[in-house]
Design a protein around this motif. Structure first.
Motif, PDB file in Angstrom:
ATOM      1  N   LEU A   1     -51.092  17.356  62.313  1.00 43.01           N
ATOM      2  CA  LEU A   1     -50.777  18.333  62.838  1.00 43.01           C
ATOM      3  C   LEU A   1     -50.954  18.414  64.008  1.00 43.01           C
ATOM      4  CD1 LEU A   1     -52.178  21.253  59.679  1.00 43.01           C
ATOM      5  CD2 LEU A   1     -49.907  20.567  60.522  1.00 43.01           C
ATOM      6  N   GLU A   2     -51.910  17.526  64.718  1.00 49.06           N
ATOM      7  CA  GLU A   2     -52.477  17.298  65.632  1.00 49.06           C
ATOM      8  C   GLU A   2     -51.659  16.588  66.288  1.00 49.06           C
ATOM      9  OE1 GLU A   2     -55.097  19.064  68.075  1.00 49.06           O
ATOM     10  OE2 GLU A   2     -55.380  20.320  65.957  1.00 49.06           O
ATOM     11  N   LYS A   3     -51.140  15.329  65.881  1.00 48.80           N
ATOM     12  CA  LYS A   3     -49.797  14.353  66.722  1.00 48.80           C
ATOM     13  C   LYS A   3     -48.813  15.171  66.632  1.00 48.80           C
ATOM     14  CE  LYS A   3     -52.524  10.297  67.534  1.00 48.80           C
ATOM     15  NZ  LYS A   3     -51.792  10.505  68.532  1.00 48.80           N
ATOM     16  N   ILE A   4     -48.412  16.247  65.911  1.00 46.84           N
ATOM     17  CA  ILE A   4     -47.268  16.586  66.290  1.00 46.84           C
ATOM     18  C   ILE A   4     -47.041  17.894  67.317  1.00 46.84           C
ATOM     19  CG2 ILE A   4     -45.763  18.679  65.097  1.00 46.84           C
ATOM     20  CD1 ILE A   4     -46.234  17.657  61.952  1.00 46.84           C
ATOM     21  N   LYS A   5     -48.472  18.380  67.960  1.00 45.59           N
ATOM     22  CA  LYS A   5     -48.339  19.097  68.605  1.00 45.59           C
ATOM     23  C   LYS A   5     -48.822  18.357  69.844  1.00 45.59           C
ATOM     24  CE  LYS A   5     -52.500  21.373  66.925  1.00 45.59           C
ATOM     25  NZ  LYS A   5     -53.500  22.315  67.145  1.00 45.59           N
ATOM     26  N   GLU A   6     -49.119  17.432  69.961  1.00 43.42           N
ATOM     27  CA  GLU A   6     -49.180  16.031  70.556  1.00 43.42           C
ATOM     28  C   GLU A   6     -47.418  15.728  71.674  1.00 43.42           C
ATOM     29  OE1 GLU A   6     -50.970  11.855  71.781  1.00 43.42           O
ATOM     30  OE2 GLU A   6     -51.994  13.136  70.994  1.00 43.42           O
ATOM     31  N   SER A   7     -47.120  15.876  70.462  1.00 41.34           N
ATOM     32  CA  SER A   7     -45.756  15.143  70.213  1.00 41.34           C
ATOM     33  C   SER A   7     -44.635  16.102  71.278  1.00 41.34           C
ATOM     34  CB  SER A   7     -44.876  15.067  69.240  1.00 41.34           C
ATOM     35  OG  SER A   7     -45.689  14.151  68.669  1.00 41.34           O
ATOM     36  N   ASN A   8     -44.831  17.184  70.627  1.00 37.12           N
ATOM     37  CA  ASN A   8     -44.538  18.614  71.401  1.00 37.12           C
ATOM     38  C   ASN A   8     -44.879  18.821  72.831  1.00 37.12           C
ATOM     39  OD1 ASN A   8     -44.840  22.002  72.180  1.00 37.12           O
ATOM     40  ND2 ASN A   8     -43.000  21.816  71.497  1.00 37.12           N
ATOM     41  N   LYS A   9     -45.754  18.011  73.038  1.00 38.37           N
ATOM     42  CA  LYS A   9     -47.143  18.210  74.303  1.00 38.37           C
ATOM     43  C   LYS A   9     -46.245  17.205  75.373  1.00 38.37           C
ATOM     44  CE  LYS A   9     -51.564  20.285  73.921  1.00 38.37           C
ATOM     45  NZ  LYS A   9     -52.450  20.290  73.778  1.00 38.37           N
ATOM     46  N   ASN A  10     -45.546  16.318  74.352  1.00 39.96           N
ATOM     47  CA  ASN A  10     -45.329  15.224  75.163  1.00 39.96           C
ATOM     48  C   ASN A  10     -43.213  15.857  75.978  1.00 39.96           C
ATOM     49  OD1 ASN A  10     -47.829  13.987  75.330  1.00 39.96           O
ATOM     50  ND2 ASN A  10     -46.879  12.965  73.846  1.00 39.96           N
TER      51      ASN A  10
ATOM     52  N   ASN B   1     -44.422   6.999  57.740  1.00 44.02           N
ATOM     53  CA  ASN B   1     -42.912   7.801  57.639  1.00 44.02           C
ATOM     54  C   ASN B   1     -43.027   8.151  59.345  1.00 44.02           C
ATOM     55  OD1 ASN B   1     -41.518   8.059  55.803  1.00 44.02           O
ATOM     56  ND2 ASN B   1     -42.011  10.295  55.688  1.00 44.02           N
ATOM     57  N   ILE B   2     -44.040   9.183  59.280  1.00 43.03           N
ATOM     58  CA  ILE B   2     -43.929   8.926  61.263  1.00 43.03           C
ATOM     59  C   ILE B   2     -43.088   8.469  61.887  1.00 43.03           C
ATOM     60  CG2 ILE B   2     -44.946  10.566  63.411  1.00 43.03           C
ATOM     61  CD1 ILE B   2     -46.933  12.401  60.777  1.00 43.03           C
ATOM     62  N   ALA B   3     -44.362   6.886  61.960  1.00 38.61           N
ATOM     63  CA  ALA B   3     -44.004   6.184  62.811  1.00 38.61           C
ATOM     64  C   ALA B   3     -42.536   5.424  63.231  1.00 38.61           C
ATOM     65  CB  ALA B   3     -44.970   5.016  62.630  1.00 38.61           C
TER      66      ALA B   3
ATOM     67  N   GLU C   1     -49.993   2.785  67.108  1.00 40.69           N
ATOM     68  CA  GLU C   1     -50.677   3.161  68.440  1.00 40.69           C
ATOM     69  C   GLU C   1     -50.793   4.603  67.554  1.00 40.69           C
ATOM     70  OE1 GLU C   1     -53.171   2.559  71.743  1.00 40.69           O
ATOM     71  OE2 GLU C   1     -51.260   2.015  72.105  1.00 40.69           O
ATOM     72  N   TYR C   2     -49.618   5.153  68.186  1.00 42.76           N
ATOM     73  CA  TYR C   2     -49.390   6.711  68.005  1.00 42.76           C
ATOM     74  C   TYR C   2     -50.475   7.248  66.882  1.00 42.76           C
ATOM     75  CZ  TYR C   2     -47.865  11.530  69.576  1.00 42.76           C
ATOM     76  OH  TYR C   2     -47.717  13.054  69.821  1.00 42.76           O
ATOM     77  N   VAL C   3     -49.875   7.115  65.477  1.00 48.83           N
ATOM     78  CA  VAL C   3     -50.223   7.367  64.433  1.00 48.83           C
ATOM     79  C   VAL C   3     -52.072   6.662  63.954  1.00 48.83           C
ATOM     80  CG1 VAL C   3     -48.281   8.263  63.505  1.00 48.83           C
ATOM     81  CG2 VAL C   3     -49.017   5.924  62.632  1.00 48.83           C
ATOM     82  N   GLY C   4     -51.870   6.170  64.195  1.00 47.22           N
ATOM     83  CA  GLY C   4     -53.403   4.972  64.187  1.00 47.22           C
ATOM     84  C   GLY C   4     -53.735   4.002  62.767  1.00 47.22           C
ATOM     85  N   LEU C   5     -52.302   3.870  63.642  1.00 50.20           N
ATOM     86  CA  LEU C   5     -52.316   2.311  62.958  1.00 50.20           C
ATOM     87  C   LEU C   5     -52.165   1.076  62.903  1.00 50.20           C
ATOM     88  CD1 LEU C   5     -49.800   3.850  59.539  1.00 50.20           C
ATOM     89  CD2 LEU C   5     -51.768   3.737  59.386  1.00 50.20           C
ATOM     90  N   LEU C   6     -52.064   1.084  64.306  1.00 48.74           N
ATOM     91  CA  LEU C   6     -51.783  -0.355  65.146  1.00 48.74           C
ATOM     92  C   LEU C   6     -52.722  -1.876  64.275  1.00 48.74           C
ATOM     93  CD1 LEU C   6     -49.905  -1.674  67.069  1.00 48.74           C
ATOM     94  CD2 LEU C   6     -52.064  -1.590  68.768  1.00 48.74           C
ATOM     95  N   GLU C   7     -53.959  -1.419  64.600  1.00 47.68           N
ATOM     96  CA  GLU C   7     -54.829  -2.084  63.592  1.00 47.68           C
ATOM     97  C   GLU C   7     -54.326  -2.621  61.952  1.00 47.68           C
ATOM     98  OE1 GLU C   7     -58.926  -1.055  63.639  1.00 47.68           O
ATOM     99  OE2 GLU C   7     -58.847  -0.743  65.826  1.00 47.68           O
ATOM    100  N   LYS C   8     -53.253  -1.953  61.180  1.00 47.07           N
ATOM    101  CA  LYS C   8     -52.768  -2.104  60.290  1.00 47.07           C
ATOM    102  C   LYS C   8     -52.120  -2.824  60.151  1.00 47.07           C
ATOM    103  CE  LYS C   8     -56.682  -0.248  58.195  1.00 47.07           C
ATOM    104  NZ  LYS C   8     -57.698  -1.343  57.014  1.00 47.07           N
ATOM    105  N   LYS C   9     -51.196  -2.826  61.448  1.00 45.32           N
ATOM    106  CA  LYS C   9     -49.878  -3.233  61.560  1.00 45.32           C
ATOM    107  C   LYS C   9     -49.020  -4.594  60.330  1.00 45.32           C
ATOM    108  CE  LYS C   9     -47.886  -5.344  64.893  1.00 45.32           C
ATOM    109  NZ  LYS C   9     -47.227  -5.708  66.256  1.00 45.32           N
TER     110      LYS C   9
END
Length: 250
Positions: free
Chosen positions: A175-184, A145-147, A121-129
């Motif tokens: 890049l946005e997900k990297i910044k989000e991970s950092n904020k988390n 790869n990130i997931a 879900e975090y990388v936007g692929l839950l519907e493609k699981k």
């Protein structure tokens, strides 16, 4: 901020060729630390030594205050490594790929299933699981790869040129997900030869060339090393001045 990772005279030689040369970097908890350099600068070899994929010729890596080679069982599970080369398996479904890597850290049962769905879900692929990885576009493979690297909730995320060869939309998403991970709460190391990516997301940057760190600082600090009026110089010009090379030539 506390130091989360430190390299001490980290060196790698292959025969008589020095690939990484007495590298000394110190990364603070909560940073997005950028390692900027051309292909062949030694960035990936450095990341591989940090993750104990490649053994150093000399020197060592301290992670969370301990020598990572002497405390592998305790420390490697707190790292998340997203390599430049895709580590996913095309003949496995998306969820199976994440399961494979997350389960390596002893996560099982209902908690494992929860982590798989969270990561996808975090990388936007839950519907493609349930789709096979080999059917994914280049950008989707990079996201998968990130997931695979985040399911065990690592303290330090290492991204080794994660946007190579993908479209601008996928690049911006990552890049946005990297910044989000950092904020988390995650500390991030980000290697790249794309100047604009490093400048956009990194809180501090090290310029690397020929296996050596040339300079380290914020974008503004690096510019001030070259010119007092930082509005009149770009980070690319800083790289050219310090190394005598154009980053885009590589």
């Amino acid at each position: 901020m506390q130091t989360i990772l430190k390299t001490n005279d980290l060196t790698k030689k292959y025969d008589n060729k020095v690939v990484v040369d007495n590298l000394n970097i110190e990364i603070k908890e909560g940073e997005i630390f950028g390692l900027l350099g051309p292909n062949g600068a030694g960035k990936s070899t450095t990341m591989n030594m940090i993750c104990d994929i490649v053994k150093p010729t000399l020197g060592n890596v301290e992670f969370m205050g301990k020598d990572i080679l002497k405390n592998k069982k305790e420390l490697l599970g707190k790292l998340g490594y997203i390599p430049q080369d895709l580590a996913i398996h095309g003949n496995l479904k998306a969820w199976e790929n994440v399961e494979l890597f997350t389960s390596l850290y002893g996560i099982k049962g209902a908690e494992l299933k929860k982590r798989i769905d969270e990561s996808l879900e975090y990388v936007g692929l839950l519907e493609k699981k349930n789709d096979y990885a080999k059917t994914f576009s280049g950008g989707m493979k990079r996201r998968l790869n990130i997931a695979c690297a985040i399911g065990h909730h690592p303290n330090l995320l290492i991204f080794d040129e994660p946007t190579v060869g993908i479209d601008p939309q996928s690049r911006n998403f990552i890049l946005e997900k990297i910044k989000e991970s950092n904020k988390n709460g995650a500390t991030v190391i980000y290697t790249s030869h794309y100047m604009e990516e490093v400048e956009a997301i990194c809180t501090r940057i090290a310029i690397m060339d020929n296996g050596k760190i040339i300079a380290t600082g914020t974008s503004e600090e690096l510019k001030k090393m070259v010119k007092a009026d930082t509005s009149q110089i770009t980070l690319e010009e800083v790289f050219l001045t310090m190394t005598g090379k154009k980053l885009r030539d590589y």
